[in-house]
Scaffold this motif. Structure first.
Motif, PDB file in Angstrom:
ATOM      1  N   LYS A  99       0.847  -1.183   0.000  1.00  0.00           N
ATOM      2  CA  LYS A  99       0.000   0.000   0.000  1.00  0.00           C
ATOM      3  C   LYS A  99       0.886   1.238   0.000  1.00  0.00           C
ATOM      4  CE  LYS A  99      -4.077  -1.712   2.481  1.00  0.00           C
ATOM      5  NZ  LYS A  99      -5.042  -1.473   1.382  1.00  0.00           N
ATOM      6  N   ASP A 141      -6.987   2.821   1.492  1.00  0.00           N
ATOM      7  CA  ASP A 141      -6.300   3.082   0.224  1.00  0.00           C
ATOM      8  C   ASP A 141      -4.815   3.326   0.433  1.00  0.00           C
ATOM      9  OD1 ASP A 141      -8.587   3.350  -1.856  1.00  0.00           O
ATOM     10  OD2 ASP A 141      -9.264   4.558  -0.156  1.00  0.00           O
ATOM     11  N   ALA A 142      -4.457   3.826   1.606  1.00  0.00           N
ATOM     12  CA  ALA A 142      -3.057   4.117   1.892  1.00  0.00           C
ATOM     13  C   ALA A 142      -2.859   4.145   3.397  1.00  0.00           C
ATOM     14  CB  ALA A 142      -2.632   5.448   1.276  1.00  0.00           C
TER      15      ALA A 142
END
Length: 272
Positions: A99, A141-142
């Motif tokens: 990620k 997402d991160a």
């Protein structure tokens, strides 16, 4: 436990702060206080261990009651993040997942950009004891991580919320106001506040120098004569370094006048 659902983001598309299974009501309150400090309003709670609402959270919020009152409670993480387009997870360890890793500053810029385009955004924070687990992080997402001492990277829940909220505000306003604004004086700003005064002109400084140097000559401070130029340059440089205001110059001239008057009275007394 009360349950409610946030159907839309606040105006401005600021991130929702999502506390996953927070353990202490006090930490929820401290987190709400940090959010209020930096302009965030949406607090989502997932299965608070000690239940909700919480008197301890309200007390720790120290006036951030609007955030406490509007907090939404969810039984599961999936439900809490279902309406979001972009989600970040705070952790001190990448956990071996592929990620993107963002700094706090980078995360704030990304959130600001996405929020500005109309995306619904959020940041997850894990329980005090263990942090976010891998299942929670997998939904993000991160990853967001802070520059901390590698030998002691653990941040408390309120600390992490505060750091994220601070960077968020900085991303919104490149030159934010400082401190608390009051009725009598507005918010502070970096640099020298010259309200009610101004930097002294050279003519004003020259007048002070003449006044001061005349009295120093009279007192014998600038003796012997061969050392006088060096002493004068040193004295003048001190005033130039301080960036004296016109009020400073008037104050110094008053000091010199007072001291010279005292010396004059003293000399008259000795002569009588």
């Amino acid at each position: 436990m009360p349950k409610s659902r946030a159907k839309s983001h606040p105006v401005g598309f600021a991130p929702a702060m999502i506390l996953v299974e927070p353990q202490l009501g006090e930490n929820i309150g401290f987190a709400a206080r940090a959010m209020a400090n930096f302009g965030l309003t949406e607090l989502r709670l997932i299965a608070p261990r000690d239940g909700w609402p919480s008197d301890r959270a309200r007390a720790a919020a120290a006036g951030a009651d609007a955030i406490i009152d509007a907090a939404t409670v969810y039984p599961s993480l999936d439900e809490a993040v279902a309406d979001l387009n972009f989600l970040l997870a705070t952790t001190a360890r990448p956990r071996g997942m592929v990620k993107p890793v963002l700094t706090l500053e980078g995360a704030a810029r990304e959130l600001a950009a996405r929020g500005g385009k109309g995306e619904r955004i959020g940041i997850m924070f894990g329980p005090e004891r263990s942090g976010l687990d891998n299942d929670a992080i997998s939904l993000a997402d991160a990853i967001v991580t802070a520059p901390v001492n590698p030998a002691f990277a653990s941040l408390s829940l309120p600390q992490t919320v505060l750091l994220v909220a601070y960077e968020w505000l900085r991303a919104q306003t490149p030159e934010p106001t400082l401190g608390r604004a009051t009725t009598y004086d507005g918010p502070a700003a970096e640099g020298l506040d010259l309200t009610g005064t101004r930097i002294a002109t050279r003519a004003e400084l020259f007048g002070l120098f003449e006044h001061l140097e005349a009295e120093l000559d009279r007192s014998g401070f600038l003796y012997p004569a061969e050392k006088r130029p060096t002493l004068i340059r040193a004295i003048r440089n001190m005033f130039h370094r301080m960036g004296a205001t016109e009020q400073d110059v008037r104050t110094w001239r008053g000091i010199v006048a007072s001291l010279s008057g005292s010396n004059l009275r003293k000399r008259k007394g000795e002569g009588s």
